[in-house]
Design a protein around this motif. Sequence first.
Motif, short mmCIF file in Angstrom:
data_model
loop_
_atom_site.label_atom_id
_atom_site.label_comp_id
_atom_site.label_asym_id
_atom_site.label_seq_id
_atom_site.Cartn_x
_atom_site.Cartn_y
_atom_site.Cartn_z
N TYR A 1 30.42 43.58 49.70
CA TYR A 1 31.60 43.18 48.96
C TYR A 1 32.41 42.22 49.84
N PRO A 2 33.32 41.45 49.25
CA PRO A 2 34.07 40.46 50.04
C PRO A 2 34.70 41.03 51.31
N ALA A 3 35.24 42.23 51.24
CA ALA A 3 35.86 42.82 52.43
C ALA A 3 34.85 43.04 53.55
N ASP A 4 33.58 43.24 53.20
CA ASP A 4 32.54 43.44 54.22
C ASP A 4 32.30 42.17 55.03
N LEU A 5 32.60 41.01 54.45
CA LEU A 5 32.30 39.73 55.10
C LEU A 5 33.55 38.94 55.46
N GLU A 6 34.70 39.55 55.32
CA GLU A 6 35.97 38.86 55.51
C GLU A 6 36.10 38.24 56.90
N ALA B 1 29.98 27.00 51.31
CA ALA B 1 31.04 27.03 50.31
C ALA B 1 30.89 28.22 49.37
N GLU B 2 29.67 28.56 49.03
CA GLU B 2 29.42 29.69 48.12
C GLU B 2 29.90 31.01 48.74
N LEU B 3 29.65 31.20 50.03
CA LEU B 3 30.11 32.41 50.72
C LEU B 3 31.63 32.42 50.82
N GLU B 4 32.23 31.28 51.11
CA GLU B 4 33.69 31.20 51.20
C GLU B 4 34.34 31.54 49.86
N ASP B 5 33.78 31.03 48.76
CA ASP B 5 34.29 31.35 47.43
C ASP B 5 34.17 32.85 47.16
N PHE B 6 33.05 33.45 47.56
CA PHE B 6 32.82 34.88 47.37
C PHE B 6 33.89 35.70 48.10
N VAL B 7 34.20 35.31 49.32
CA VAL B 7 35.14 36.09 50.14
C VAL B 7 36.58 35.95 49.64
N SER C 1 33.00 41.08 42.42
CA SER C 1 31.76 40.45 42.88
C SER C 1 31.14 41.21 44.04
N ARG C 2 29.84 41.19 44.06
CA ARG C 2 29.11 41.76 45.20
C ARG C 2 27.94 40.84 45.50
N LEU C 3 27.53 40.86 46.73
CA LEU C 3 26.46 39.99 47.21
C LEU C 3 25.33 40.87 47.74
N ARG C 4 24.12 40.52 47.41
CA ARG C 4 22.97 41.27 47.95
C ARG C 4 22.55 40.59 49.26
N CYS C 5 22.51 41.37 50.33
CA CYS C 5 22.11 40.84 51.64
C CYS C 5 20.70 40.28 51.54
N PRO C 6 20.52 39.02 51.95
CA PRO C 6 19.18 38.44 51.89
C PRO C 6 18.20 39.04 52.90
N HIS C 7 18.70 39.84 53.84
CA HIS C 7 17.84 40.43 54.87
C HIS C 7 17.40 41.86 54.53
N ASP D 1 37.56 35.13 46.51
CA ASP D 1 37.69 35.40 45.08
C ASP D 1 38.66 36.54 44.76
N PRO D 2 38.61 37.69 45.45
CA PRO D 2 39.55 38.77 45.12
C PRO D 2 41.02 38.35 45.32
N MET D 3 41.29 37.58 46.35
CA MET D 3 42.66 37.13 46.60
C MET D 3 43.12 36.18 45.51
N VAL D 4 42.24 35.28 45.08
CA VAL D 4 42.58 34.33 44.03
C VAL D 4 42.83 35.06 42.71
N ARG D 5 41.98 36.03 42.37
CA ARG D 5 42.17 36.80 41.14
C ARG D 5 43.48 37.58 41.17
N GLN D 6 43.81 38.18 42.30
CA GLN D 6 45.05 38.93 42.43
C GLN D 6 46.25 38.00 42.24
N TRP D 7 46.22 36.84 42.88
CA TRP D 7 47.30 35.88 42.76
C TRP D 7 47.45 35.42 41.31
N ALA D 8 46.34 35.12 40.65
CA ALA D 8 46.37 34.66 39.26
C ALA D 8 46.93 35.73 38.34
#
Length: 70
Positions: free
Chosen positions: A28-33, A49-55, A16-22, A57-64
Amino acid sequence: MNKKTLNIDNPENLGSRLRCPHCGEYLYPADLETFALCCYCNGKIENNAELEDFVIDPMVRQWADRNKNQ
């Protein structure tokens, strides 16, 4: 009430990647950790909550993936 959502995508299922609204740069999640600030323009990304899920997500996928075959 008009709720603004974050622009998050997952091109080619590479992560996942997020486009900066500014400034429009991709983050990427590591940029906002640690801080909810864009590393390109220092624009504050609204912490919700949406930002928290974004950050996390990589840890949850790795664990799964690790626990998929157990």
